[in-house]
Scaffold this motif. Structure first.
Motif, PDB file in Angstrom:
ATOM      1  N   ILE A 221       2.820   1.599   2.637  1.00 27.19           N
ATOM      2  CA  ILE A 221       1.156   0.946   2.610  1.00 27.19           C
ATOM      3  C   ILE A 221       0.126   0.465   3.969  1.00 27.19           C
ATOM      4  CG2 ILE A 221      -0.627  -1.474   1.728  1.00 27.19           C
ATOM      5  CD1 ILE A 221       0.786  -1.749  -0.820  1.00 27.19           C
ATOM      6  N   ILE A 224      -5.705  -2.260   2.213  1.00 23.56           N
ATOM      7  CA  ILE A 224      -5.923  -3.007   0.966  1.00 23.56           C
ATOM      8  C   ILE A 224      -7.322  -2.954   1.194  1.00 23.56           C
ATOM      9  CG2 ILE A 224      -5.859  -4.232  -0.990  1.00 23.56           C
ATOM     10  CD1 ILE A 224      -2.369  -4.457  -0.826  1.00 23.56           C
ATOM     11  N   ILE A 238      -6.560   1.020  -2.395  1.00 25.41           N
ATOM     12  CA  ILE A 238      -5.376   1.103  -1.313  1.00 25.41           C
ATOM     13  C   ILE A 238      -4.824   2.091  -0.470  1.00 25.41           C
ATOM     14  CG2 ILE A 238      -2.996   0.575  -0.951  1.00 25.41           C
ATOM     15  CD1 ILE A 238      -3.103  -0.768  -4.176  1.00 25.41           C
ATOM     16  N   TYR A 240      -2.751   4.101   1.861  1.00 22.37           N
ATOM     17  CA  TYR A 240      -1.135   4.393   1.863  1.00 22.37           C
ATOM     18  C   TYR A 240      -0.818   5.982   2.148  1.00 22.37           C
ATOM     19  CZ  TYR A 240      -1.125   6.900  -2.924  1.00 22.37           C
ATOM     20  OH  TYR A 240      -1.427   7.462  -4.194  1.00 22.37           O
ATOM     21  N   LEU A 267      -0.611  -8.504  -3.676  1.00 15.57           N
ATOM     22  CA  LEU A 267      -0.910  -7.882  -3.182  1.00 15.57           C
ATOM     23  C   LEU A 267      -0.130  -7.787  -1.439  1.00 15.57           C
ATOM     24  CD1 LEU A 267      -3.214  -4.869  -4.783  1.00 15.57           C
ATOM     25  CD2 LEU A 267      -0.743  -4.807  -4.195  1.00 15.57           C
ATOM     26  N   ARG A 268      -1.381  -8.364  -0.622  1.00 12.94           N
ATOM     27  CA  ARG A 268      -1.082  -8.617   0.531  1.00 12.94           C
ATOM     28  C   ARG A 268      -0.333  -9.175   0.602  1.00 12.94           C
ATOM     29  NH1 ARG A 268      -5.843 -11.414   2.001  1.00 12.94           N
ATOM     30  NH2 ARG A 268      -5.553 -11.026   4.281  1.00 12.94           N
ATOM     31  N   CYS A 271       2.978  -7.476   0.562  1.00 11.64           N
ATOM     32  CA  CYS A 271       3.518  -6.601   1.239  1.00 11.64           C
ATOM     33  C   CYS A 271       3.418  -7.021   2.578  1.00 11.64           C
ATOM     34  CB  CYS A 271       1.691  -5.541   2.387  1.00 11.64           C
ATOM     35  SG  CYS A 271       1.622  -4.258   1.298  1.00 11.64           S
TER      36      CYS A 271
END
Length: 1106
Positions: A221, A224, A238, A240, A267-268, A271
């Motif tokens: 990734i 986002i 996203i 990637y 999601l963040r 990552c």
């Protein structure tokens, strides 16, 4: 730009961001910086940097339990970094002891306990590639972070949405047809929400995850971000990578409205916390090394003392991947709207953000990865923005979107670039830390750039090593100004930084390439200095500003106005209260600029300016109002100013009186601190003797006073003996040259010389004062009676002879031993008899140690004759002479030639017999090879001379070979001699640069002429036959021999000069060995004397006891 970036609660400026939090290991021992900070206006106490909660704090607290969570909340947490794994403990703000080590290092004293089986976050994806990994290359899916139903699609064009059940693990984003399909793999706990926490997976569950279920790896990734199409629900996008050499793929998915924020958060967090490679370019990769090499000049690489895995690396630069969303020009006029929406090549692509020492670099992400198909084309798309042109940073905490605003000089525009990066916070922290690592050096801030920064971040941040900011940040400012004005940084190669001192040399990219600065170049330099508030000493010595103030008419007819130097120097002085030393000697500044400088030092006093030295000599201060303004500024600094130079400033009227009165006009200063005061050469100024006397009475520390070239005085006597004696006994240099000394003034000077206050004097100048021989004799007699052995009396350019002869009183004084040890009679005109009398009388003087007779001239406009030069030699070889230094160099101008001349070599025999002469300067006397041979014979017999300069005497290779032979027994191959004596004392031989250049030029011109004749002869030979051919062959052979001899002569000349230098070095080494041996013998004798003293004391004590 995404919605919410320009307004509302979604857009956060730098001032609204949480303060920067750093681990204690990042802050070096503050005592090492305490003195440094105090110099730039900061307190020396410890720095307070407040903590804040990272974005993953809440989720991790829920996993670690109450006990561990409480430990975390009482610690200083650093922002998420790929270099900080969960095994690194946070550092307690109050419990970490202060260390003396300068090297930043991790603190591993406290390691937190982790739940059994807790995932340690070790990546398995190869760092060299982001190709989609196979099933066995993914990191273990050991933790489920979130899940929910969403419509999604991969790709950008012609994408097809599919509504499926998506699951986020610590490694990947998975997809299943429905929640029921996911439940078959992960059990009954198939419904995950933000409140139910994270689920640890068993190895059996992990084994059931197939390749078809994986959409993307978290490590791939880039960023986002969100957007909301018109009439539709908010979507998450996203960006990637499927390969490091290709552009990023986009995944769009639309979750349920109540799960959008949870998806973004998880999601963040995934990552930042679990994907060590998401958005980062790791150490050891081919691409990182390529960028470091490409941007070597910007020092992206860290100092050797700082490992790249250390959190400190954020302040020294870093490298990340980001998605380049858009670029806009803000402030574009309405008729240029198409320019404001122009698209750049990097827009909509992945880029590498590299933060260096001076620039933020934006590079296409595929550069340097080994695939060089389009590298040459992509290198043209590299963007660079100076760190110090950063205007603002906006960060959307909701997703990975952030914007950077850079200022430009074109019609007040701003460049606003919007990015999306999984490492958004780290990039922002790195930029802020780099800006602050420069801004802490500028307590008043950089005018013209508004940075919305928190109060906490306005405090200094230590840099990793003291060498890292060796130029005090000036280089960064200069680079930023050069970039804004489109100038070459190499133009300022001759600007030297030495600690807190900056010396501005001529413009040029090397010491040999020097020229005057242009308007833009000087503006760039002055702005860089204006915004740097650390330099205490600034020197523009001999930098001409004359042409920079004049307007110029361009080819298109427009007028380009020059620099407003009055404004520039006012801002320079006002902007830096740290200035203590300002050197503007011979800068050709106009009178308005001088007045502006005076206004600046007056106004700057309230801001903390305490000027100690000001040199504005050689400029134009002809306007009385400007001089008055300067005097008002001096009033404020009368208690701090140690040096003031106003020589040759074209000051008229009462200007000098106003300046002197300024030092006594401050009621808070009883006696001023001035040590150096020069007002020489202001011929149009009328000096008031009463004000000068009052000024000197308040001068208790004055050491140097230069009143030369001031012919107009209000009354006599100019100086009072009592006043000069009361200058604190510190006066060492007094220059009265060019002044018509009235008999009353001379009487006061003689009275002062006989006073004890004269004992501090070192240099006393009365050159060109109209003294006759009797008056000069009275000065010599008074100085001799004072017993001041260190004073030098300069009395050249006076008419000392009475007709043809010297006055009898002067002859008697010169013949006695009651004269100063050093007499300077440069540029004095003599008659032939008077010059002979001088040499005869000085041959009986035993007190004179140094004599300067440079630029001797006769009234007959010819060189002294042979007899006069022989008398000079007899003076040097006289039994009573103790002369150690003799300077008799000539002077050649278009109007007059003043020298001892070609007959000087007649005195060399006497020089060879001198027992005390150590230093001899005979430059520019044109005695040729004949004199060089005589000097060589003198050197062979002389055993005292240590230093010799004989340049510009038209000496050829033959003469230098003779000098070389004087250092060898029996001479040399080219100059053999029958004597075995040689010189062993000469240690310093100044290279005869002018003579070598002249002789080399003559030989090269001879070679060129010979070469032309050779070519003509070869042509004639090729077109001749028989007898003519034989004659041309013989002539050609002779020409070639002549050319070869000239070439060999150049080589022999060079070898002769090097041979002389080698011989003097040999003598120097031998003499140093003798001195060392003498020191050792003296030390041994002292030790033996001490031992004898101890033995006598012991014997006396034993006798008393007996």
């Amino acid at each position: 730009m995404s919605p919410g970036m320009n307004g509302g609660s979604a857009g956060l400026t730098m001032s609204s961001m949480p303060p920067l939090s750093l681990p204690e290991s990042f802050l070096e021992e503050q005592s090492d910086y305490a003195e440094y900070y105090s110099d730039v206006g900061f307190a020396s106490g410890p720095l307070t940097i407040h903590p804040h909660r990272p974005i993953h704090q809440t989720a991790r607290d829920s996993m670690l339990g109450p006990a561990v969570r409480h430990s975390h909340q009482s610690s200083v947490m650093f922002l998420p970094s790929p270099h900080l794994t969960p095994t690194l403990a946070p550092l307690a703000e109050d419990s970490v002891p202060i260390r003396n080590s300068m090297a930043p290092r991790f603190n591993t004293d406290a390691i937190l306990a982790r739940p059994e089986g807790y995932y340690q976050g070790q990546p398995h994806v190869p760092v060299e590639s982001f190709l989609m990994p196979t099933q066995d290359q993914y990191p273990a899916d050991s933790l489920i972070l979130f899940g929910g139903t969403a419509s999604h699609s991969e790709g950008s064009m012609f994408r097809k949405d599919a509504k499926e059940y998506l699951m986020l693990t610590n490694s990947s984003l998975l997809k299943y047809k429905s929640m029921e399909k996911a439940a078959k793999v992960f059990g009954n706990q198939s419904v995950w929400s933000s409140s139910s926490g994270h689920q640890l997976l068993t190895p059996q569950q992990t084994a059931l995850i197939s390749k078809d279920n994986r959409i993307l790896s978290l490590n791939s990734i880039v960023g986002i971000h969100t957007f909301q199409p018109a009439g539709s629900e908010a979507q998450i996008q996203i960006e990637y990578l499927t390969s490091i050499s290709s552009q990023p793929a986009s995944m769009h998915f639309t979750p349920a409205p109540d799960q959008t924020e949870s998806w973004l958060k998880e999601l963040r967090q995934g990552c930042n916390y679990h994907a060590a490679q998401a958005g980062i370019i790791s150490k050891g990769t081919r691409q990182r090394q390529w960028v470091l090499d490409k941007m070597r000049d910007d020092h992206i690489s860290l100092p050797q003392s700082v490992p790249e895995t250390d959190p400190t690396a954020l302040t020294a630069g870093g490298m990340w991947r980001a998605y380049f969303k858009s670029q806009k020009l803000v402030g574009v006029p309405t008729n240029d709207t198409n320019l404001g929406d122009s698209k750049v090549p990097l827009e909509g692509k992945a880029v590498v953000i590299a933060i260096g020492k001076s620039y933020i670099h934006l590079l296409p992400h595929n550069l340097g990865n080994g695939s060089n198909k389009d590298d040459l084309k992509d290198e043209r798309n590299i963007l660079q923005y100076p760190i110090l042109t950063t205007k603002a940073i906006q960060y959307r905490e909701r997703d990975d979107t952030f914007s950077l605003s850079f200022g430009t000089t074109l019609r007040q525009r701003k460049v606003v670039i919007t990015f999306a990066s999984a490492r958004a916070r780290e990039i922002i922290i790195a930029i802020r830390a780099r800006v602050e690592s420069l801004r802490w050096l500028y307590p008043l801030g950089r005018k013209g750039i508004e940075l919305s920064l928190s109060e906490t971040l306005s405090r200094p941040i230590p840099v990793p090593s003291k060498e890292y900011m060796g130029d005090l940040g000036f280089e960064d400012l200069l680079r930023a100004e050069c970039n804004a004005m489109n100038l070459d940084r190499n133009v300022f190669h001759n600007v030297r930084i030495d600690g807190f001192r900056v010396v501005v040399g001529k413009a040029g990219d090397s010491p040999d390439n020097r020229s005057d600065y242009t308007v833009d170049e000087m503006k760039c330099l002055l702005r860089a200095l204006r915004f740097n508030t650390t330099f205490k000493e600034i020197s523009f010595h001999n930098i001409s500003f004359a042409d920079l103030q004049k307007p110029k008419t361009m080819k298109d007819g427009t007028i380009r106005y020059g620099l407003r130097l009055d404004k520039e120097f006012y801002e320079l002085v006002m902007g830096n209260p740290q200035i203590r030393y300002l050197d503007l000697h011979n800068c050709n500044l106009d009178t308005g600029t001088i007045g502006s400088i005076g206004r600046a030092i007056r106004d700057g006093f309230t801001a903390g300016l305490r000027l100690e030295y000001l040199d504005i000599s050689g400029n134009n201060a002809s306007d009385g109002a400007d001089v008055m303004t300067l005097a008002k500024g001096i009033v404020k600094h009368a208690g701090t100013l140690h040096g003031l130079e106003l020589g040759n400033c074209q000051i008229t009227g009462d200007g000098i009186n106003q300046i002197m009165h300024a030092f006594v006009a401050n009621p808070d200063v009883a006696t001023h601190t001035l040590e150096t005061f020069g007002i020489q050469g202001n011929t149009e100024s009328k000096v008031n003797s009463y004000i000068l006397d009052m000024f000197l009475k308040h001068s208790m520390q004055l050491q140097r006073l230069d009143l030369s070239g001031l012919p107009s005085w209000s009354k006599s006597p100019i100086l009072m003996a009592e006043t000069l004696s009361n200058c604190g006994g510190s006066l060492t240099h007094l220059d009265l040259s060019g002044m018509a000394l009235h008999p009353s003034t001379l009487d006061q000077i003689l009275a002062w010389i006989s006073n004890p206050g004269f004992q501090s004097m070192e240099v006393f100048k009365v050159e060109g004062c109209g003294l006759d021989g009797a008056q000069f004799a009275s000065i010599l007699d008074a100085v001799g009676q004072s017993r001041n052995a260190k004073v030098e009396v300069h009395a050249g350019r006076n008419l000392l002879s009475d007709g043809n002869d010297l006055p009898e009183v002067l002859v008697n004084i010169l013949a006695s031993g009651e004269t100063p040890a050093s007499i300077n009679l440069r540029q004095t005109c003599w008659s032939e008899p008077s010059l002979r009398q001088l040499f005869v009388s000085l041959s009986q003087n035993w007190s004179l140690k140094r004599l300067d007779l440079s630029s001797v001239s006769l009234a007959s406009n010819r060189d002294p004759d042979v007899e006069t030069c022989k008398l000079l030699g007899q003076m040097l070889s006289a039994h009573s002479s103790r002369l150690e230094e003799l300077y008799i160099q000539g002077e050649e101008t278009a109007e007059l030639t003043s020298r001892m001349g070609k007959n000087l070599w007649r005195s060399f025999q006497g020089m060879g017999m001198s027992r005390y002469l150590t230093k001899l300067d005979v430059r520019r006397n044109r005695f040729r090879d004949e004199g060089a041979h005589a000097l060589a014979e003198a050197l062979r017999g002389n055993q005292s001379l240590v230093w010799l300069d004989m340049d510009e005497n038209d000496v050829s290779m033959e003469g230098f070979n003779a000098i070389l032979a004087a250092f060898h027994q029996g001479g040399t191959e080219h100059v053999p001699t029958g004597t075995m004596t040689y010189n062993s004392t000469l240690c310093y031989f100044e290279t005869p640069v002018k003579d070598v250049e002249t002789q080399s030029l003559v030989l090269r011109e001879s070679m060129l002429e010979t070469y032309k004749k050779e070519q003509e002869t070869r042509f004639l030979l090729s077109n001749s036959t028989g007898k003519d051919s034989r004659e041309w062959k013989e002539r050609l052979a002779q020409i070639v021999r002549t050319r070869n001899l000239s070439a060999e002569a150049i080589g022999r000349l060079d070898r002769a000069i090097k041979g002389i230098a080698s011989a003097t070095e040999r003598n120097k080494a031998a003499m140093e060995a003798v001195y060392r041996d003498r020191e050792h013998r003296r030390d041994r004798e002292i030790d033996r004397e001490r031992e004898r003293e101890r033995n006598r004391n012991r014997d006396s004590q034993l006798g008393l006891q007996g």
